[in-house]
Design a protein around this motif. Sequence first.
Motif, PDB file in Angstrom:
ATOM      1  N   ARG A   1       0.848  -1.302  -0.080  1.00  0.00           N
ATOM      2  CA  ARG A   1      -0.026   0.203  -0.001  1.00  0.00           C
ATOM      3  C   ARG A   1       0.877   1.183   0.072  1.00  0.00           C
ATOM      4  NH1 ARG A   1      -1.729  -2.795   4.746  1.00  0.00           N
ATOM      5  NH2 ARG A   1      -0.898  -0.831   5.864  1.00  0.00           N
TER       6      ARG A   1
ATOM      7  N   ASP B   1     -13.758   2.134   8.036  1.00  0.00           N
ATOM      8  CA  ASP B   1     -12.212   2.627   7.817  1.00  0.00           C
ATOM      9  C   ASP B   1     -11.697   1.607   6.593  1.00  0.00           C
ATOM     10  OD1 ASP B   1     -12.686   4.363   9.612  1.00  0.00           O
ATOM     11  OD2 ASP B   1     -10.942   3.779  10.673  1.00  0.00           O
TER      12      ASP B   1
ATOM     13  N   GLN C   1      -9.706   2.564   3.018  1.00  0.00           N
ATOM     14  CA  GLN C   1      -8.479   2.473   2.727  1.00  0.00           C
ATOM     15  C   GLN C   1      -8.373   1.795   1.538  1.00  0.00           C
ATOM     16  OE1 GLN C   1      -7.097   0.376   6.451  1.00  0.00           O
ATOM     17  NE2 GLN C   1      -7.362   2.206   7.845  1.00  0.00           N
TER      18      GLN C   1
ATOM     19  N   ASP D   1      -7.048   9.889   8.244  1.00  0.00           N
ATOM     20  CA  ASP D   1      -7.414   8.384   8.485  1.00  0.00           C
ATOM     21  C   ASP D   1      -6.096   7.929   8.562  1.00  0.00           C
ATOM     22  OD1 ASP D   1      -9.104   6.091   8.439  1.00  0.00           O
ATOM     23  OD2 ASP D   1      -7.699   5.551   6.586  1.00  0.00           O
ATOM     24  N   ALA D   2      -4.906   8.130   8.065  1.00  0.00           N
ATOM     25  CA  ALA D   2      -3.730   7.687   8.066  1.00  0.00           C
ATOM     26  C   ALA D   2      -3.016   7.831   9.730  1.00  0.00           C
ATOM     27  CB  ALA D   2      -2.779   7.877   7.261  1.00  0.00           C
TER      28      ALA D   2
END
Length: 851
Positions: free
Chosen positions: A158, A569, A573, A603-604
């Motif tokens: 990712r 989430d 992602q 979010d990260a």
Amino acid sequence: MAQKLHSRVVDDVLTRVRTGGVVRLVGLPGSGKSFTLDKVVERLDEAGEGSLVFRANPGLADRPLAVLATAGIEVGGPVLSARVVADAVEQTTERLSRRAVLVVDDAERLDQASLGVLRTARARAGAPALLSTGPLTRHADRIFSTEAAQRVAVPTLRHDEVLAVMTSVLGGEVAQDAVARVAAKSGGLPGLVVAIVAEGVRRGVLARRGGAWSVVGDLWSPVLGDAVAVFTSLLDDEGFAALETLAVVGPQEVSVAAGLVTTEMLGHLEELGLVYVIAGPKAPVVAVFPMILGTYLESEAPAVRKAAILARLRASGDELPGRAGLSDPVAPGNLWTVDRRRAGAVLPQVIRREQDRRVVVTRRAWEADRTGTQALALLAALFDTEVDLGEMEDVVDGTDTRSGLELARLEVWRATAIAHIAGDVARAVESLERVREANPIFRGLLGAHIAYLQLMSGTMPDDSLFDVEPCDDPLNLEAANVVRGTVLVAQGRTSDAIALLTSFTPTSHHHRLVRDSSLCIALYLEGDTQGALELASRRLDDALDALDVAAIETFAYVVSLVLRMGARDDELQAHNATVLTLGAAANGHSQFLVGLLGIGAVDAADHGLQAYARSLAVRAREVSPGMGPFPGMSGELGLTFVESASTRPTPDLEASLVALFKDAVARGFTFLAVSLAAWIAELGGGSPVGPVLRGLLPQLQGEAGRLVAAYAIAIEEKDVETLQILEGPLATVGQMQYAVRAPLTAARLLRELGDAARGANLVQATWDGIHDDRVARGRLFAHYRQLVDLSVREREVAELVARSMSNSAIAEALVVSVRTVDSHVLSACRKIGVDNRDDLALAVRTWLAHH
């Protein structure tokens, strides 16, 4: 860093191996499959289960039984005989009987004699087997068993994992755009990431700029040939020639590619993992994977062969490499299916090729006929590429305009370029105002574009910009209604916006883009989360199919916003894994890109990926023209969140948020102000935002906005009962993030009031009441877990209680006294707010666990 890569795959493989049978670990060269296999072996050895490891390699392929020596099996002599084979089988069987798992790295390279020995020995010993292979190995699933092997694919990295690898190699901060470009070039294969980074530093095209590592040139270098050539070892001469052809012609529709290399060969290359198929404007498109492999093959192909390949392409009806979307769709039932999850791996190269093609085609048409129609097509194509302002203005000035409408639309493009490429919104507005005064018949169209530029750069436009005379061209009213609807959404007047935006059908592509994105956000703020997500997802699919970068950024932002506030989430992602790759292909001119990067950064950060979060937030700040009207559309705000995520709230953070809140209120960005107010209230620092929020309530038409405002006010007023009541309504309108935080905040307030027991009951009830598996419960409960603040020993004891161990058994296991264990249990119960071991165990197994 390497220890963390593919950790979930290691766990999965271990679980499968322990159930018996054959497990096949599949990956391309450079994917990390051998590293992953080694980690499995390491874990087996640590657990005392043991393994017998054989490593096949090309150098041993023509030496029967030589691979057995890699595991210490002694082969009796150089001549292959029945006695030698029988002795090898006996040794291997004896070793396997003592070591439970047979492990073979690169199993497809085993010679037939070695394969026979290992198959026989495994059958006699009854041992499970773990093989690593490439994606396609003839009959590989049945190498050691008549039953099909359990197949586990080694995933590509990712974006956050690519960043982690780059950081470990480079040290220091890495720019998000550099991460996106390396990820796209390498396909997320760890070995290629390292090779590209090392060579980029050596050549100076990966260098520090402004304190961060950035890409300042072409990442390709012939030196990388050795790292890439290993992929071609999977091919015979025919396969190599076919892949070389696809590399030279660039991404093509399946029907075109099949005409060049045959359908059977395309299927073979896809099984090998060397081409991916993704959606195109009209039909699926084939692209070489990883991108750097295509670059290598294209650069190494002899000029004569390149010319011959391109001649065949032209003969098939294509004039240019990279053509996509101009032939008939593939018939139903075609061999290939589009997998959107794979799109991120090749999407940048497909988009870049298509952008280049569009520029060439539209420039050729404009140079042959310099009319407004041809110029508008060329300007649209140029804008999505790395074009400078001068080139855009040359097209505007070099066009023979034949109508007032053409002139107006050309000047809109000039102003758009000034605002987004030169970053000078004030000059862009001045330019349009001059044209507006000189062309009163198009005052509505030009005024609407002035208003949109102002809105997206942080200024609420004046209503006079939407004045349209009844006799004006219909496009004037359309433009005015589109932008007026967007302004209403920003002001929180979502019911009015929906009524206006659904009262007409836009005729312009750009107007439809703005109308639909504003409608999505309005539906979301009205509480119709599913309707907003369905419309945004449908439009995003259309944009990906059409390779329309502006539309991809726009609707990807809306999808991200809905998923984030819905606390979904995992879906967010997966979504980001595709759309954030566009940093390698798009300039990113819009506030929607800022919002997309900002939400990705938040979010990260929430998931502990601080370096990745910062790289996204810094990129958002770089491309941000100022505060935008919707959540996430502020480069400074995203960076503020990321930098505060790993620390406890500070007065400086709260002061910054209060200043942003007041700024949003002053600009008229009502829902953005409400979102900031909720954040400020959650910090609990005492900054009063309630009175201002109450003043905003009369103009908030959307149910979601009103509920979030009520949530912020209830926190400020420490209204426990209202917070509990709000949980259900917030969940109903899709605001799961606040729906879960409302009762948890009530529980925090109860703790502060000395009623930890009632708080603990409320937390447990909230956890038990979440029945949607898509909701990220672990993240949402993280803050309350921190409030409990168990010591390391208290947590250790509590986890053993959750395993149904008695205090005496815990004392024996930890080599402490029973009295010490009693003390830790009581302390843990007091901190959590429970009064018995059963409730302590339940808390540890649910909301108190680290998810």
